[in-house]
Motif scaffolding. Structure first.
Motif, PDB file in Angstrom:
ATOM      1  N   PRO A  54     -19.283  -0.929  -3.645  1.00  0.00           N
ATOM      2  CA  PRO A  54     -18.404  -0.383  -4.686  1.00  0.00           C
ATOM      3  C   PRO A  54     -16.912  -0.392  -4.352  1.00  0.00           C
ATOM      4  CG  PRO A  54     -19.456   1.398  -3.486  1.00  0.00           C
ATOM      5  CD  PRO A  54     -20.067   0.119  -2.957  1.00  0.00           C
ATOM      6  N   GLU A  55     -16.560  -0.765  -3.124  1.00  0.00           N
ATOM      7  CA  GLU A  55     -15.163  -0.658  -2.688  1.00  0.00           C
ATOM      8  C   GLU A  55     -14.349  -1.892  -3.090  1.00  0.00           C
ATOM      9  OE1 GLU A  55     -17.742  -0.158  -0.634  1.00  0.00           O
ATOM     10  OE2 GLU A  55     -17.670   2.025  -0.358  1.00  0.00           O
ATOM     11  N   PHE A  56     -14.135  -2.042  -4.386  1.00  0.00           N
ATOM     12  CA  PHE A  56     -13.274  -3.088  -4.923  1.00  0.00           C
ATOM     13  C   PHE A  56     -12.445  -2.464  -6.043  1.00  0.00           C
ATOM     14  CE2 PHE A  56     -17.127  -3.165  -7.452  1.00  0.00           C
ATOM     15  CZ  PHE A  56     -16.644  -3.244  -8.756  1.00  0.00           C
ATOM     16  N   CYS A  57     -11.410  -3.153  -6.475  1.00  0.00           N
ATOM     17  CA  CYS A  57     -10.549  -2.578  -7.496  1.00  0.00           C
ATOM     18  C   CYS A  57      -9.832  -3.671  -8.284  1.00  0.00           C
ATOM     19  CB  CYS A  57      -9.523  -1.626  -6.872  1.00  0.00           C
ATOM     20  SG  CYS A  57      -8.402  -2.411  -5.689  1.00  0.00           S
ATOM     21  N   THR A  58      -9.217  -3.268  -9.362  1.00  0.00           N
ATOM     22  CA  THR A  58      -8.332  -4.131 -10.137  1.00  0.00           C
ATOM     23  C   THR A  58      -6.910  -3.655  -9.916  1.00  0.00           C
ATOM     24  OG1 THR A  58     -10.013  -4.546 -11.807  1.00  0.00           O
ATOM     25  CG2 THR A  58      -7.734  -4.942 -12.444  1.00  0.00           C
ATOM     26  N   LEU A  59      -6.012  -4.593  -9.626  1.00  0.00           N
ATOM     27  CA  LEU A  59      -4.620  -4.267  -9.329  1.00  0.00           C
ATOM     28  C   LEU A  59      -3.706  -4.870 -10.387  1.00  0.00           C
ATOM     29  CD1 LEU A  59      -4.605  -5.079  -5.494  1.00  0.00           C
ATOM     30  CD2 LEU A  59      -4.817  -2.827  -6.561  1.00  0.00           C
ATOM     31  N   VAL A  60      -2.804  -4.048 -10.906  1.00  0.00           N
ATOM     32  CA  VAL A  60      -1.780  -4.513 -11.840  1.00  0.00           C
ATOM     33  C   VAL A  60      -0.454  -3.897 -11.440  1.00  0.00           C
ATOM     34  CG1 VAL A  60      -0.933  -4.403 -14.222  1.00  0.00           C
ATOM     35  CG2 VAL A  60      -3.342  -4.873 -13.786  1.00  0.00           C
ATOM     36  N   ALA A  61       0.582  -4.715 -11.401  1.00  0.00           N
ATOM     37  CA  ALA A  61       1.935  -4.219 -11.165  1.00  0.00           C
ATOM     38  C   ALA A  61       2.861  -4.859 -12.190  1.00  0.00           C
ATOM     39  CB  ALA A  61       2.408  -4.547  -9.753  1.00  0.00           C
ATOM     40  N   LEU A  62       3.874  -4.127 -12.609  1.00  0.00           N
ATOM     41  CA  LEU A  62       4.887  -4.653 -13.513  1.00  0.00           C
ATOM     42  C   LEU A  62       6.183  -4.788 -12.730  1.00  0.00           C
ATOM     43  CD1 LEU A  62       5.807  -5.531 -16.332  1.00  0.00           C
ATOM     44  CD2 LEU A  62       6.290  -3.114 -16.826  1.00  0.00           C
ATOM     45  N   ALA A  63       6.708  -6.004 -12.702  1.00  0.00           N
ATOM     46  CA  ALA A  63       7.917  -6.275 -11.916  1.00  0.00           C
ATOM     47  C   ALA A  63       8.954  -7.001 -12.768  1.00  0.00           C
ATOM     48  CB  ALA A  63       7.573  -7.116 -10.692  1.00  0.00           C
ATOM     49  N   GLN A  64      10.195  -6.870 -12.351  1.00  0.00           N
ATOM     50  CA  GLN A  64      11.280  -7.627 -12.971  1.00  0.00           C
ATOM     51  C   GLN A  64      12.407  -7.752 -11.959  1.00  0.00           C
ATOM     52  OE1 GLN A  64      13.201  -5.966 -16.517  1.00  0.00           O
ATOM     53  NE2 GLN A  64      13.361  -8.028 -17.381  1.00  0.00           N
ATOM     54  N   GLY A  65      12.952  -8.956 -11.847  1.00  0.00           N
ATOM     55  CA  GLY A  65      14.058  -9.167 -10.919  1.00  0.00           C
ATOM     56  C   GLY A  65      13.716  -8.890  -9.477  1.00  0.00           C
ATOM     57  N   GLY A  66      12.467  -9.131  -9.101  1.00  0.00           N
ATOM     58  CA  GLY A  66      12.059  -8.919  -7.714  1.00  0.00           C
ATOM     59  C   GLY A  66      11.760  -7.480  -7.359  1.00  0.00           C
ATOM     60  N   GLU A  67      11.793  -6.571  -8.337  1.00  0.00           N
ATOM     61  CA  GLU A  67      11.508  -5.157  -8.096  1.00  0.00           C
ATOM     62  C   GLU A  67      10.239  -4.743  -8.826  1.00  0.00           C
ATOM     63  OE1 GLU A  67      13.151  -3.118  -6.121  1.00  0.00           O
ATOM     64  OE2 GLU A  67      14.729  -4.551  -5.618  1.00  0.00           O
ATOM     65  N   THR A  68       9.370  -4.029  -8.132  1.00  0.00           N
ATOM     66  CA  THR A  68       8.160  -3.511  -8.766  1.00  0.00           C
ATOM     67  C   THR A  68       8.494  -2.178  -9.421  1.00  0.00           C
ATOM     68  OG1 THR A  68       6.849  -4.564  -7.034  1.00  0.00           O
ATOM     69  CG2 THR A  68       5.737  -2.946  -8.423  1.00  0.00           C
ATOM     70  N   LEU A  69       8.215  -2.083 -10.713  1.00  0.00           N
ATOM     71  CA  LEU A  69       8.605  -0.915 -11.500  1.00  0.00           C
ATOM     72  C   LEU A  69       7.468   0.084 -11.664  1.00  0.00           C
ATOM     73  CD1 LEU A  69      10.468  -2.893 -14.299  1.00  0.00           C
ATOM     74  CD2 LEU A  69      11.434  -1.927 -12.198  1.00  0.00           C
ATOM     75  N   ALA A  70       6.251  -0.421 -11.718  1.00  0.00           N
ATOM     76  CA  ALA A  70       5.097   0.465 -11.892  1.00  0.00           C
ATOM     77  C   ALA A  70       3.871  -0.268 -11.386  1.00  0.00           C
ATOM     78  CB  ALA A  70       4.920   0.856 -13.354  1.00  0.00           C
ATOM     79  N   SER A  71       2.847   0.502 -11.021  1.00  0.00           N
ATOM     80  CA  SER A  71       1.617  -0.132 -10.541  1.00  0.00           C
ATOM     81  C   SER A  71       0.403   0.717 -10.882  1.00  0.00           C
ATOM     82  CB  SER A  71       1.680  -0.397  -9.036  1.00  0.00           C
ATOM     83  OG  SER A  71       1.459   0.784  -8.284  1.00  0.00           O
ATOM     84  N   TRP A  72      -0.719   0.009 -11.007  1.00  0.00           N
ATOM     85  CA  TRP A  72      -1.988   0.630 -11.337  1.00  0.00           C
ATOM     86  C   TRP A  72      -3.055   0.074 -10.398  1.00  0.00           C
ATOM     87  CZ3 TRP A  72       1.763  -1.022 -14.499  1.00  0.00           C
ATOM     88  CH2 TRP A  72       2.253  -0.144 -15.470  1.00  0.00           C
ATOM     89  N   ALA A 116     -10.318   1.502  -9.375  1.00  0.00           N
ATOM     90  CA  ALA A 116     -11.620   1.228  -8.754  1.00  0.00           C
ATOM     91  C   ALA A 116     -12.692   1.746  -9.709  1.00  0.00           C
ATOM     92  CB  ALA A 116     -11.716   1.915  -7.399  1.00  0.00           C
ATOM     93  N   PRO A 117     -13.267   0.868 -10.545  1.00  0.00           N
ATOM     94  CA  PRO A 117     -14.140   1.358 -11.625  1.00  0.00           C
ATOM     95  C   PRO A 117     -15.420   2.033 -11.156  1.00  0.00           C
ATOM     96  CG  PRO A 117     -14.160  -1.051 -11.509  1.00  0.00           C
ATOM     97  CD  PRO A 117     -13.074  -0.586 -10.604  1.00  0.00           C
ATOM     98  N   VAL A 118     -16.058   1.507 -10.119  1.00  0.00           N
ATOM     99  CA  VAL A 118     -17.314   2.113  -9.661  1.00  0.00           C
ATOM    100  C   VAL A 118     -17.036   3.448  -8.968  1.00  0.00           C
ATOM    101  CG1 VAL A 118     -19.340   1.796  -8.190  1.00  0.00           C
ATOM    102  CG2 VAL A 118     -18.408  -0.151  -9.467  1.00  0.00           C
ATOM    103  N   LEU A 119     -15.914   3.546  -8.274  1.00  0.00           N
ATOM    104  CA  LEU A 119     -15.537   4.794  -7.603  1.00  0.00           C
ATOM    105  C   LEU A 119     -14.877   5.785  -8.562  1.00  0.00           C
ATOM    106  CD1 LEU A 119     -13.998   3.282  -4.324  1.00  0.00           C
ATOM    107  CD2 LEU A 119     -16.343   4.103  -4.694  1.00  0.00           C
ATOM    108  N   ASP A 120     -14.542   5.323  -9.779  1.00  0.00           N
ATOM    109  CA  ASP A 120     -13.877   6.137 -10.800  1.00  0.00           C
ATOM    110  C   ASP A 120     -12.550   6.693 -10.279  1.00  0.00           C
ATOM    111  OD1 ASP A 120     -13.523   7.291 -13.298  1.00  0.00           O
ATOM    112  OD2 ASP A 120     -14.541   9.154 -12.748  1.00  0.00           O
ATOM    113  N   GLU A 121     -11.740   5.805  -9.723  1.00  0.00           N
ATOM    114  CA  GLU A 121     -10.422   6.195  -9.217  1.00  0.00           C
ATOM    115  C   GLU A 121      -9.349   5.350  -9.896  1.00  0.00           C
ATOM    116  OE1 GLU A 121     -11.305   7.877  -4.759  1.00  0.00           O
ATOM    117  OE2 GLU A 121     -10.835   5.736  -4.947  1.00  0.00           O
ATOM    118  N   MET A 122      -8.323   6.018 -10.425  1.00  0.00           N
ATOM    119  CA  MET A 122      -7.182   5.356 -11.041  1.00  0.00           C
ATOM    120  C   MET A 122      -5.911   5.909 -10.410  1.00  0.00           C
ATOM    121  SD  MET A 122      -5.915   3.219 -13.419  1.00  0.00           S
ATOM    122  CE  MET A 122      -7.076   2.999 -14.778  1.00  0.00           C
TER     123      MET A 122
END
Length: 273
Positions: A110-128, A131-137
Protein backbone atom coordinates in the motif's frame (compact mmCIF):
# COMPACT_ATOMS: atom_id res chain seq x y z
CA UNK A 1 -2.83 35.71 -10.22
CA UNK A 2 -1.49 32.17 -9.88
CA UNK A 3 -1.38 32.57 -6.09
CA UNK A 4 -5.07 33.49 -6.19
CA UNK A 5 -5.76 30.32 -8.15
CA UNK A 6 -3.93 28.20 -5.57
CA UNK A 7 -5.85 29.64 -2.64
CA UNK A 8 -9.16 29.26 -4.43
CA UNK A 9 -8.67 25.76 -5.80
CA UNK A 10 -6.70 23.72 -3.25
CA UNK A 11 -9.63 21.44 -2.55
CA UNK A 12 -10.49 21.18 -6.25
CA UNK A 13 -7.06 19.73 -6.93
CA UNK A 14 -7.45 17.35 -4.00
CA UNK A 15 -10.73 16.18 -5.50
CA UNK A 16 -9.08 15.71 -8.90
CA UNK A 17 -6.46 13.44 -7.29
CA UNK A 18 -9.08 11.44 -5.43
CA UNK A 19 -11.16 10.95 -8.58
CA UNK A 20 -8.16 9.90 -10.67
CA UNK A 21 -7.08 7.38 -8.04
CA UNK A 22 -10.60 6.01 -7.59
CA UNK A 23 -11.08 5.61 -11.33
CA UNK A 24 -7.67 4.44 -12.49
CA UNK A 25 -5.46 3.27 -9.62
CA UNK A 26 -7.24 1.62 -6.70
CA UNK A 27 -9.45 -0.66 -8.87
CA UNK A 28 -6.22 -2.12 -10.28
CA UNK A 29 -4.47 -2.48 -6.91
CA UNK A 30 -3.62 -6.19 -6.49
CA UNK A 31 -5.57 -6.81 -9.72
CA UNK A 32 -2.90 -6.21 -12.38
CA UNK A 33 -2.51 -8.69 -15.19
CA UNK A 34 1.01 -9.55 -16.32
CA UNK A 35 0.58 -7.73 -19.64
CA UNK A 36 -0.40 -4.54 -17.76
CA UNK A 37 3.12 -4.23 -16.27
CA UNK A 38 6.05 -3.11 -18.43
CA UNK A 39 9.75 -2.57 -17.66
CA UNK A 40 11.04 0.80 -18.88
CA UNK A 41 14.79 0.80 -18.23
CA UNK A 42 15.08 -2.26 -16.00
CA UNK A 43 13.39 -4.44 -13.37
CA UNK A 44 13.28 -1.59 -10.85
CA UNK A 45 11.76 0.89 -13.33
CA UNK A 46 8.22 -0.27 -14.01
CA UNK A 47 5.14 1.28 -15.56
CA UNK A 48 1.60 -0.07 -15.45
CA UNK A 49 -1.72 0.66 -17.07
CA UNK A 50 -2.63 2.47 -13.83
CA UNK A 51 0.29 4.91 -14.24
CA UNK A 52 -0.66 5.77 -17.80
CA UNK A 53 -4.40 5.98 -17.25
CA UNK A 54 -4.10 8.07 -14.08
CA UNK A 55 -1.75 10.53 -15.77
CA UNK A 56 -4.17 10.93 -18.68
CA UNK A 57 -7.03 11.47 -16.23
CA UNK A 58 -5.09 14.12 -14.29
CA UNK A 59 -3.88 15.84 -17.45
CA UNK A 60 -7.48 16.41 -18.48
CA UNK A 61 -8.79 17.49 -15.07
CA UNK A 62 -5.88 19.74 -14.04
CA UNK A 63 -5.64 21.68 -17.29
CA UNK A 64 -9.41 22.17 -17.17
CA UNK A 65 -9.05 23.67 -13.69
CA UNK A 66 -6.33 26.07 -14.87
CA UNK A 67 -6.72 26.98 -18.55
CA UNK A 68 -3.39 27.75 -20.22
CA UNK A 69 -1.48 25.43 -17.90
CA UNK A 70 0.59 22.49 -19.11
CA UNK A 71 1.36 19.08 -17.63
CA UNK A 72 4.83 17.63 -17.16
CA UNK A 73 4.04 14.02 -16.36
CA UNK A 74 6.44 11.14 -15.92
CA UNK A 75 4.83 9.00 -18.59
CA UNK A 76 4.39 11.85 -21.08
CA UNK A 77 8.09 12.72 -20.74
CA UNK A 78 9.04 9.08 -21.19
CA UNK A 79 7.14 9.12 -24.49
CA UNK A 80 8.44 12.56 -25.53
CA UNK A 81 11.39 14.00 -23.57
CA UNK A 82 10.77 17.49 -24.99
CA UNK A 83 7.71 17.76 -22.73
CA UNK A 84 10.12 18.35 -19.83
CA UNK A 85 11.14 21.70 -21.35
CA UNK A 86 7.81 23.16 -20.21
CA UNK A 87 9.43 23.61 -16.78
CA UNK A 88 11.61 26.31 -18.35
CA UNK A 89 8.73 28.19 -19.96
CA UNK A 90 6.30 30.80 -18.64
CA UNK A 91 3.07 28.82 -18.47
CA UNK A 92 2.04 27.32 -15.12
CA UNK A 93 3.11 23.67 -15.08
CA UNK A 94 1.49 20.77 -13.30
CA UNK A 95 4.20 18.25 -12.38
CA UNK A 96 2.64 14.80 -12.11
CA UNK A 97 3.82 11.42 -10.93
CA UNK A 98 0.68 9.30 -11.30
CA UNK A 99 1.96 6.36 -9.23
CA UNK A 100 5.06 7.11 -7.19
CA UNK A 101 6.23 3.77 -5.88
CA UNK A 102 5.15 1.72 -8.88
CA UNK A 103 7.26 -1.21 -7.65
CA UNK A 104 5.31 -1.25 -4.38
CA UNK A 105 2.03 -0.93 -6.29
CA UNK A 106 2.94 -3.87 -8.54
CA UNK A 107 3.85 -5.99 -5.51
CA UNK A 108 0.52 -5.26 -3.82
CA UNK A 109 2.02 -3.07 -1.10
CA UNK A 110 0.00 0.00 0.00
CA UNK A 111 2.97 2.38 0.28
CA UNK A 112 2.56 4.26 -3.00
CA UNK A 113 1.11 7.66 -3.81
CA UNK A 114 0.15 10.16 -6.48
CA UNK A 115 2.20 13.35 -6.59
CA UNK A 116 1.12 16.68 -8.08
CA UNK A 117 2.91 20.01 -7.85
CA UNK A 118 2.07 23.35 -9.45
CA UNK A 119 5.09 25.35 -10.54
CA UNK A 120 5.84 28.50 -12.49
CA UNK A 121 9.14 30.16 -13.29
CA UNK A 122 11.12 27.42 -11.60
CA UNK A 123 9.27 27.83 -8.28
CA UNK A 124 6.93 25.26 -6.77
CA UNK A 125 3.80 27.04 -5.55
CA UNK A 126 1.74 24.18 -4.16
CA UNK A 127 1.89 20.41 -3.85
CA UNK A 128 -0.34 17.45 -3.18
CA UNK A 129 0.74 13.99 -1.99
CA UNK A 130 -2.06 11.43 -1.99
CA UNK A 131 -1.70 7.85 -0.76
CA UNK A 132 -5.13 6.37 -1.59
CA UNK A 133 -4.81 3.00 0.16
CA UNK A 134 -3.35 4.64 3.28
CA UNK A 135 -6.01 7.41 3.07
CA UNK A 136 -3.44 10.18 3.47
CA UNK A 137 -3.58 13.55 1.69
CA UNK A 138 -0.72 15.98 2.35
CA UNK A 139 -0.94 19.51 0.95
CA UNK A 140 1.64 22.29 0.99
CA UNK A 141 1.42 25.90 -0.18
CA UNK A 142 4.48 28.10 -0.59
CA UNK A 143 4.50 30.40 2.43
CA UNK A 144 1.29 28.83 3.71
CA UNK A 145 2.45 25.76 5.60
CA UNK A 146 1.84 22.04 5.18
CA UNK A 147 -0.98 19.79 6.30
CA UNK A 148 -1.73 16.08 6.46
CA UNK A 149 -5.43 15.24 6.37
CA UNK A 150 -6.15 18.78 7.53
CA UNK A 151 -3.68 18.79 10.45
CA UNK A 152 -0.60 21.02 10.36
CA UNK A 153 2.72 19.25 9.79
CA UNK A 154 5.82 20.17 11.77
CA UNK A 155 9.00 18.22 11.02
CA UNK A 156 10.73 19.29 14.23
CA UNK A 157 14.34 18.34 14.95
CA UNK A 158 15.90 14.95 15.69
CA UNK A 159 16.41 14.18 19.36
CA UNK A 160 19.87 15.25 20.48
CA UNK A 161 22.29 12.33 20.27
CA UNK A 162 19.79 10.01 18.57
CA UNK A 163 20.79 7.88 15.59
CA UNK A 164 19.84 9.65 12.38
CA UNK A 165 17.39 7.70 10.21
CA UNK A 166 18.04 8.36 6.51
CA UNK A 167 16.37 6.90 3.41
CA UNK A 168 18.58 6.93 0.32
CA UNK A 169 18.59 6.10 -3.39
CA UNK A 170 18.54 2.50 -4.54
CA UNK A 171 22.09 1.58 -5.69
CA UNK A 172 20.73 0.55 -9.11
CA UNK A 173 19.98 4.20 -9.84
CA UNK A 174 23.39 5.64 -8.97
CA UNK A 175 26.67 6.25 -10.72
CA UNK A 176 29.93 5.01 -9.19
CA UNK A 177 30.63 8.53 -7.92
CA UNK A 178 27.18 8.80 -6.34
CA UNK A 179 27.60 5.36 -4.75
CA UNK A 180 30.81 6.60 -3.11
CA UNK A 181 29.01 9.68 -1.80
CA UNK A 182 26.16 7.61 -0.38
CA UNK A 183 28.68 5.38 1.40
CA UNK A 184 29.26 8.39 3.65
CA UNK A 185 25.90 7.59 5.25
CA UNK A 186 27.41 4.44 6.76
CA UNK A 187 28.88 6.64 9.46
CA UNK A 188 28.54 6.09 13.20
CA UNK A 189 25.30 7.57 14.48
CA UNK A 190 23.51 7.12 11.15
CA UNK A 191 21.17 4.34 10.08
CA UNK A 192 20.57 4.38 6.33
CA UNK A 193 18.22 2.27 4.26
CA UNK A 194 17.05 2.13 0.65
CA UNK A 195 14.06 4.38 0.03
CA UNK A 196 10.59 3.31 -0.99
CA UNK A 197 8.19 5.75 -2.64
CA UNK A 198 10.05 9.07 -2.74
CA UNK A 199 6.84 10.99 -2.10
CA UNK A 200 6.06 9.02 1.05
CA UNK A 201 9.64 9.31 2.28
CA UNK A 202 9.33 13.11 1.97
CA UNK A 203 6.06 12.91 3.89
CA UNK A 204 7.83 10.94 6.62
CA UNK A 205 10.44 13.71 6.89
CA UNK A 206 7.71 16.36 7.02
CA UNK A 207 5.95 14.60 9.90
CA UNK A 208 9.18 13.83 11.75
CA UNK A 209 9.21 10.03 11.54
CA UNK A 210 12.27 10.06 9.23
CA UNK A 211 15.21 12.41 9.73
CA UNK A 212 16.38 12.85 6.14
CA UNK A 213 16.43 11.55 2.60
CA UNK A 214 19.40 11.44 0.20
CA UNK A 215 18.61 11.12 -3.49
CA UNK A 216 20.88 10.81 -6.52
CA UNK A 217 18.43 11.82 -9.24
CA UNK A 218 16.57 15.09 -9.83
CA UNK A 219 13.51 14.38 -11.99
CA UNK A 220 10.94 16.97 -11.00
CA UNK A 221 7.95 14.62 -10.63
CA UNK A 222 9.72 12.71 -7.86
CA UNK A 223 10.84 15.75 -5.88
CA UNK A 224 8.83 18.92 -6.49
CA UNK A 225 5.89 17.97 -4.29
CA UNK A 226 7.96 16.51 -1.46
CA UNK A 227 10.54 19.26 -1.28
CA UNK A 228 7.83 21.90 -0.83
CA UNK A 229 6.07 19.70 1.74
CA UNK A 230 9.27 19.38 3.78
CA UNK A 231 10.12 23.07 3.47
CA UNK A 232 6.66 24.18 4.61
CA UNK A 233 6.87 21.76 7.56
CA UNK A 234 10.05 23.54 8.68
CA UNK A 235 12.65 21.36 6.98
CA UNK A 236 15.51 22.19 4.62
CA UNK A 237 17.35 20.81 1.62
CA UNK A 238 20.89 21.00 0.25
CA UNK A 239 22.67 19.65 -2.78
CA UNK A 240 26.17 18.20 -2.66
CA UNK A 241 27.44 21.71 -3.51
CA UNK A 242 25.75 23.11 -0.39
CA UNK A 243 23.08 24.92 -2.42
CA UNK A 244 19.29 24.65 -2.36
CA UNK A 245 17.82 22.19 -4.87
CA UNK A 246 16.83 23.80 -8.18
CA UNK A 247 13.69 22.54 -9.86
CA UNK A 248 15.16 23.52 -13.22
CA UNK A 249 17.94 20.93 -12.80
CA UNK A 250 21.71 21.01 -12.95
CA UNK A 251 22.03 20.15 -9.25
CA UNK A 252 25.16 18.65 -7.71
CA UNK A 253 24.11 15.15 -6.67
CA UNK A 254 23.30 13.51 -4.36
CA UNK A 255 21.13 16.00 -2.47
CA UNK A 256 19.34 15.80 0.85
CA UNK A 257 16.12 17.03 2.43
CA UNK A 258 15.91 16.89 6.20
CA UNK A 259 13.78 17.78 9.20
CA UNK A 260 15.81 20.91 9.95
CA UNK A 261 18.71 22.90 8.54
CA UNK A 262 21.28 21.43 10.94
CA UNK A 263 20.41 17.89 9.89
CA UNK A 264 20.55 18.85 6.22
CA UNK A 265 24.04 20.26 6.74
CA UNK A 266 25.19 17.13 8.59
CA UNK A 267 23.90 14.77 5.89
CA UNK A 268 25.38 16.94 3.16
CA UNK A 269 28.79 16.86 4.91
CA UNK A 270 28.62 13.06 5.11
CA UNK A 271 27.79 12.85 1.41
CA UNK A 272 30.66 15.19 0.58
CA UNK A 273 33.09 13.01 2.50
Amino acid sequence: MIDDFVSAHLTDVEEALRKAAAAEITPRFRQLAEHEIVEKSGPHDLVTIADRSAEEHLTTSLTKLLPGSVVVGEEAVHADPSVYEALHEDAPAWIVDPVDGTRQFVHGEPEFCTLVALAQGGETLASWTYAPVLDEMAVAVRGGGAQLNGTALQAGSPELGAVLEVAMSHPDFTTDEEKRALLGLRAPGVHSRVCGSAGLEYLNVARGTLDAVAFSWELAWDHAAGLLLVAEAGGANLTLAGEPFRLSGGNALPFTAARDAATARRVRELLAG
